[in-house]
Design a protein around this motif. Sequence first.
Motif, short mmCIF file in Angstrom:
data_model
loop_
_atom_site.label_atom_id
_atom_site.label_comp_id
_atom_site.label_asym_id
_atom_site.label_seq_id
_atom_site.Cartn_x
_atom_site.Cartn_y
_atom_site.Cartn_z
N GLU A 185 0.74 -1.39 0.17
CA GLU A 185 0.03 -0.07 -0.10
C GLU A 185 0.63 1.11 0.07
N GLN B 44 -8.16 -4.87 -6.05
CA GLN B 44 -8.11 -3.76 -5.11
C GLN B 44 -7.12 -2.72 -5.72
N GLU B 45 -5.76 -3.14 -5.98
CA GLU B 45 -4.78 -2.52 -6.39
C GLU B 45 -5.02 -1.81 -7.74
N TYR C 55 -7.84 0.65 -7.39
CA TYR C 55 -7.38 2.05 -6.45
C TYR C 55 -6.30 3.00 -7.54
N ARG D 24 -8.67 11.58 -7.76
CA ARG D 24 -7.60 11.55 -6.78
C ARG D 24 -7.28 12.75 -5.87
N ARG E 54 -7.54 9.37 -3.73
CA ARG E 54 -8.62 8.50 -3.66
C ARG E 54 -8.48 7.99 -2.12
N ARG F 97 -8.89 4.57 0.08
CA ARG F 97 -9.14 3.17 -0.40
C ARG F 97 -10.56 2.57 -0.09
N LEU G 58 -15.12 2.88 -5.20
CA LEU G 58 -14.19 1.91 -5.57
C LEU G 58 -14.29 0.77 -5.16
#
Length: 308
Positions: free
Chosen positions: A217, A247-248, A251, A276, A278, A280, A285
Motif C-alpha cells: 500500500e 483492489q490495487e 485504486y 484523486r 482517493r 481506499r 471504488l
Amino acid sequence: MIEARSISKFFSVVNEKGLAEGLTAVLNVSLTIPDGKIVSLLGPSGCGKSTFLEILAGLQAPTDGTIHIDGKLVLEPLPATRKEQIAYRRRYRFISPLANGVFRDQPKHDIAMIFQDYAVFPWMTALQNVVFALKLRNADPRSTGKTGVVKLKKGVIEEKALFYLHQVDLAPSAHKYPSQLSGGMRQRLALARALSVEPKIILMDEPFAAVDALTREKLQDELLRLLNETGGAGTPITVILVTHDTQEAVYLSDEVIVFSPGPGTIRNRIPVTVKRPRARTDPELVEIQERILAMFQYDINQEADYSI
Ligand SMILES: Nc1ncnc2c1ncn2[C@@H]1O[C@H](COP(=O)(O)OP(=O)(O)O)[C@@H](O)[C@H]1O
Ligand SMILES: [Mg+2]
C-alpha cells in the motif's frame, strides 16, 4: 498514445505425451491507451498478461497484430506464411534473429519496464543500478537532439541518479547492494531506475506482488506521488500495470482492463473516474471491486452470484 491492433500470440509447447501442441496465450486484443493514463491489466495468473505486456514493450514479437506507439510501429508480427518468411529474412539478413529488439523503431528510453523479480542487478549498488540505466540511455544512437533526448554529461549522470534515489527515499542506501535492501526498497530502486530515464511510458509487471500488504500500500501511494511530481512538469507518464490484485488495480487506475482466464482476451473495460487523491475505502471504488470479483466468480462457476 498506445494502440494495440488485434494482438495474438501463439506458442508451441510439448504436452505430456511428448507431442507438440499449440497454446494461445493472447487472442485478438485490441486496445487504445491515451497519454498520461494509468491503466491496469487485471486477470488471473496464466491469462497472458505478461506476454501482452512484453509485446507492448517490443520484447516479444506478436504472432499477429501490431502495436503502434505515437503512430510508430513497435515490432512487427512474426512471419506466418512462407512468402512472409522469405521477405522477413531478406529484410533482416544482417541482423541476428535473436536481436528482435532492434527491429522496432521506437527509441528504447521512451519505455521503461519494471518486473516482479530480478528487477535490479544484484552485482551493482543502488547508485550503480541507476547510473547504468542512464548510461544505456546515453549510448542509444538515437539519443540525439533529433528525438528530443539530450545526451547527459559524465558528472551529470551521477547527480541525476542520486536525485532519483532521493525521490524514492533511497539516497542513504545509495552504496548498498540489492541483497542488503528489503523487498520494498528493491522495488523502489526499480522505480527510481525507471523514472531516471524520464520515459513516456512505464510498463509494470506485478511490481508489488512480492512485498507484504502494508509495504504494498505504501509503494502504491509512492508511485502515485512520484507520477504526480515527475509528470506534473512535462508530459504526464503513461503507466500500464499488470496485476492480479483487484483492489490495487481499482485504486491506482483510470481504467481497469479485465482479461478473461486464458487465452487472454479483453473481458471488460471499466473506467474508474473517482477523483484523486482517493481513499481506499471510497464506496465507488469498493463497488467497482465487487463488480470485478463477481465477474471472476462467474468465470469460475459459469453462473451469476446474485447475493452480491
Ligand atoms: N515462452 C513461452 N512458451 C510457451 N508457453 C508460454 C511462454 N510464455 C508464456 N507461456 C504460456 O502462456 C500463457 C500466458 O502466460 P503469461 O503471459 O505469463 O500469463 P500471466 O502473466 O497472465 O500469468 C501461460 O499458459 C504460459 O504457460
Ligand atoms: Mg505474469
